[in-house]
Scaffold this motif. Structure first.
Motif, PDB file in Angstrom:
ATOM      1  N   LEU A   1      34.410 -37.398  47.005  1.00  0.00           N
ATOM      2  CA  LEU A   1      33.708 -36.440  46.153  1.00  0.00           C
ATOM      3  C   LEU A   1      32.497 -35.875  46.882  1.00  0.00           C
ATOM      4  CD1 LEU A   1      33.781 -38.440  42.797  1.00  0.00           C
ATOM      5  CD2 LEU A   1      35.241 -36.510  43.456  1.00  0.00           C
ATOM      6  N   SER A   2      31.846 -36.737  47.661  1.00  0.00           N
ATOM      7  CA  SER A   2      30.692 -36.306  48.448  1.00  0.00           C
ATOM      8  C   SER A   2      30.498 -37.255  49.627  1.00  0.00           C
ATOM      9  CB  SER A   2      29.420 -36.260  47.591  1.00  0.00           C
ATOM     10  OG  SER A   2      29.080 -37.566  47.154  1.00  0.00           O
ATOM     11  N   ILE A   3      29.774 -36.767  50.623  1.00  0.00           N
ATOM     12  CA  ILE A   3      29.455 -37.548  51.812  1.00  0.00           C
ATOM     13  C   ILE A   3      27.969 -37.394  52.076  1.00  0.00           C
ATOM     14  CG2 ILE A   3      29.848 -37.880  54.281  1.00  0.00           C
ATOM     15  CD1 ILE A   3      32.530 -36.404  53.919  1.00  0.00           C
ATOM     16  N   GLU A   4      27.309 -38.513  52.236  1.00  0.00           N
ATOM     17  CA  GLU A   4      25.914 -38.517  52.671  1.00  0.00           C
ATOM     18  C   GLU A   4      25.914 -39.025  54.101  1.00  0.00           C
ATOM     19  OE1 GLU A   4      23.422 -40.890  50.053  1.00  0.00           O
ATOM     20  OE2 GLU A   4      24.956 -40.621  48.508  1.00  0.00           O
ATOM     21  N   PHE A   5      25.061 -38.466  54.939  1.00  0.00           N
ATOM     22  CA  PHE A   5      25.000 -39.015  56.283  1.00  0.00           C
ATOM     23  C   PHE A   5      23.609 -38.904  56.849  1.00  0.00           C
ATOM     24  CE2 PHE A   5      25.386 -34.752  58.021  1.00  0.00           C
ATOM     25  CZ  PHE A   5      24.967 -34.824  59.340  1.00  0.00           C
ATOM     26  N   ASN A   6      23.317 -39.883  57.659  1.00  0.00           N
ATOM     27  CA  ASN A   6      22.143 -39.833  58.508  1.00  0.00           C
ATOM     28  C   ASN A   6      22.649 -40.221  59.890  1.00  0.00           C
ATOM     29  OD1 ASN A   6      22.120 -42.710  58.765  1.00  0.00           O
ATOM     30  ND2 ASN A   6      21.033 -42.849  56.822  1.00  0.00           N
ATOM     31  N   ALA A   7      21.795 -40.320  60.839  1.00  0.00           N
ATOM     32  CA  ALA A   7      22.226 -40.606  62.208  1.00  0.00           C
ATOM     33  C   ALA A   7      22.966 -41.936  62.309  1.00  0.00           C
ATOM     34  CB  ALA A   7      21.031 -40.595  63.148  1.00  0.00           C
ATOM     35  N   ASP A   8      22.628 -42.902  61.456  1.00  0.00           N
ATOM     36  CA  ASP A   8      23.161 -44.259  61.585  1.00  0.00           C
ATOM     37  C   ASP A   8      24.466 -44.525  60.853  1.00  0.00           C
ATOM     38  OD1 ASP A   8      20.895 -44.932  63.085  1.00  0.00           O
ATOM     39  OD2 ASP A   8      19.788 -45.482  61.280  1.00  0.00           O
ATOM     40  N   ALA A   9      24.746 -43.794  59.785  1.00  0.00           N
ATOM     41  CA  ALA A   9      25.914 -44.135  58.964  1.00  0.00           C
ATOM     42  C   ALA A   9      26.322 -42.974  58.068  1.00  0.00           C
ATOM     43  CB  ALA A   9      25.601 -45.349  58.098  1.00  0.00           C
TER      44      ALA A   9
ATOM     45  N   VAL B   1      33.619 -47.216  75.485  1.00  0.00           N
ATOM     46  CA  VAL B   1      32.243 -47.634  75.769  1.00  0.00           C
ATOM     47  C   VAL B   1      31.340 -46.772  74.893  1.00  0.00           C
ATOM     48  CG1 VAL B   1      30.447 -47.808  77.518  1.00  0.00           C
ATOM     49  CG2 VAL B   1      32.839 -48.300  78.114  1.00  0.00           C
ATOM     50  N   VAL B   2      30.693 -47.435  73.948  1.00  0.00           N
ATOM     51  CA  VAL B   2      29.884 -46.723  72.960  1.00  0.00           C
ATOM     52  C   VAL B   2      28.495 -47.351  72.909  1.00  0.00           C
ATOM     53  CG1 VAL B   2      29.687 -46.103  70.518  1.00  0.00           C
ATOM     54  CG2 VAL B   2      31.945 -46.224  71.592  1.00  0.00           C
ATOM     55  N   PRO B   3      27.452 -46.560  73.101  1.00  0.00           N
ATOM     56  CA  PRO B   3      26.100 -47.117  73.006  1.00  0.00           C
ATOM     57  C   PRO B   3      25.819 -47.627  71.591  1.00  0.00           C
ATOM     58  CG  PRO B   3      26.042 -44.771  73.646  1.00  0.00           C
ATOM     59  CD  PRO B   3      27.465 -45.140  73.397  1.00  0.00           C
ATOM     60  N   ARG B   4      25.065 -48.692  71.481  1.00  0.00           N
ATOM     61  CA  ARG B   4      24.736 -49.263  70.165  1.00  0.00           C
ATOM     62  C   ARG B   4      23.961 -48.269  69.304  1.00  0.00           C
ATOM     63  NH1 ARG B   4      27.803 -52.688  68.199  1.00  0.00           N
ATOM     64  NH2 ARG B   4      26.269 -53.015  66.595  1.00  0.00           N
ATOM     65  N   ASP B   5      23.199 -47.391  69.935  1.00  0.00           N
ATOM     66  CA  ASP B   5      22.378 -46.452  69.174  1.00  0.00           C
ATOM     67  C   ASP B   5      23.062 -45.093  68.973  1.00  0.00           C
ATOM     68  OD1 ASP B   5      22.235 -45.598  71.812  1.00  0.00           O
ATOM     69  OD2 ASP B   5      20.079 -45.222  71.751  1.00  0.00           O
ATOM     70  N   ILE B   6      24.391 -45.089  69.017  1.00  0.00           N
ATOM     71  CA  ILE B   6      25.146 -43.851  68.812  1.00  0.00           C
ATOM     72  C   ILE B   6      24.789 -43.269  67.445  1.00  0.00           C
ATOM     73  CG2 ILE B   6      27.181 -44.939  67.770  1.00  0.00           C
ATOM     74  CD1 ILE B   6      27.506 -42.229  70.364  1.00  0.00           C
ATOM     75  N   ALA B   7      24.785 -41.958  67.357  1.00  0.00           N
ATOM     76  CA  ALA B   7      24.445 -41.293  66.096  1.00  0.00           C
ATOM     77  C   ALA B   7      25.480 -40.218  65.783  1.00  0.00           C
ATOM     78  CB  ALA B   7      23.062 -40.657  66.202  1.00  0.00           C
ATOM     79  N   VAL B   8      25.663 -39.957  64.503  1.00  0.00           N
ATOM     80  CA  VAL B   8      26.462 -38.820  64.060  1.00  0.00           C
ATOM     81  C   VAL B   8      25.500 -37.644  63.949  1.00  0.00           C
ATOM     82  CG1 VAL B   8      27.835 -37.839  62.191  1.00  0.00           C
ATOM     83  CG2 VAL B   8      28.119 -40.245  62.800  1.00  0.00           C
ATOM     84  N   LEU B   9      25.805 -36.572  64.674  1.00  0.00           N
ATOM     85  CA  LEU B   9      24.940 -35.398  64.659  1.00  0.00           C
ATOM     86  C   LEU B   9      25.414 -34.339  63.672  1.00  0.00           C
ATOM     87  CD1 LEU B   9      24.379 -34.934  68.499  1.00  0.00           C
ATOM     88  CD2 LEU B   9      22.958 -36.188  66.859  1.00  0.00           C
TER      89      LEU B   9
END
Length: 97
Positions: free
Chosen positions: A5-13, A51-59
């Motif tokens: 129904l909706s998606i909320e996002f920040n850099a972390d999740a 190989v994914v950095p731990r601090d990966i973010a969704v932009l």
């Protein structure tokens, strides 16, 4: 087709709100590790992991009709995440709120 129904996002999740179900929260790291693009699938089929950095973010989230394309901070943006695939990630890095 089941879609949120909706998606909320920040850099972390991302937090996805499904009709009649608990909210599903998936970390950016978990999403990147489970990217469904051909390159990432090939790695997993060979027993390797991306190989994914731990601090990966969704932009950015881009609509793909039957799912979403995610743009990650490591410039990876090849995978389209179908809604059914995302819903099935509930066993992988899932929490309900």
């Amino acid at each position: 087709m089941k879609s949120p129904l909706s998606i909320e996002f920040n850099a972390d999740a991302l937090t996805l709100h499904w009709n009649g179900e608990p909210a599903q929260q998936i970390s950016a790291h978990a999403l990147r590790m489970q990217c469904p693009c051909a390159e990432c699938r090939r790695l997993r089929l060979r027993g390797a992991t991306p190989v994914v950095p731990r601090d990966i973010a969704v932009l950015e989230i881009r609509s793909a009709g039957y799912g979403m394309q995610l743009v990650f901070s490591d410039n990876h943006a090849r995978g389209i995440f179908p809604w059914a695939y995302v819903a099935a990630l509930s066993g992988f890095a899932f929490s309900s709120r």
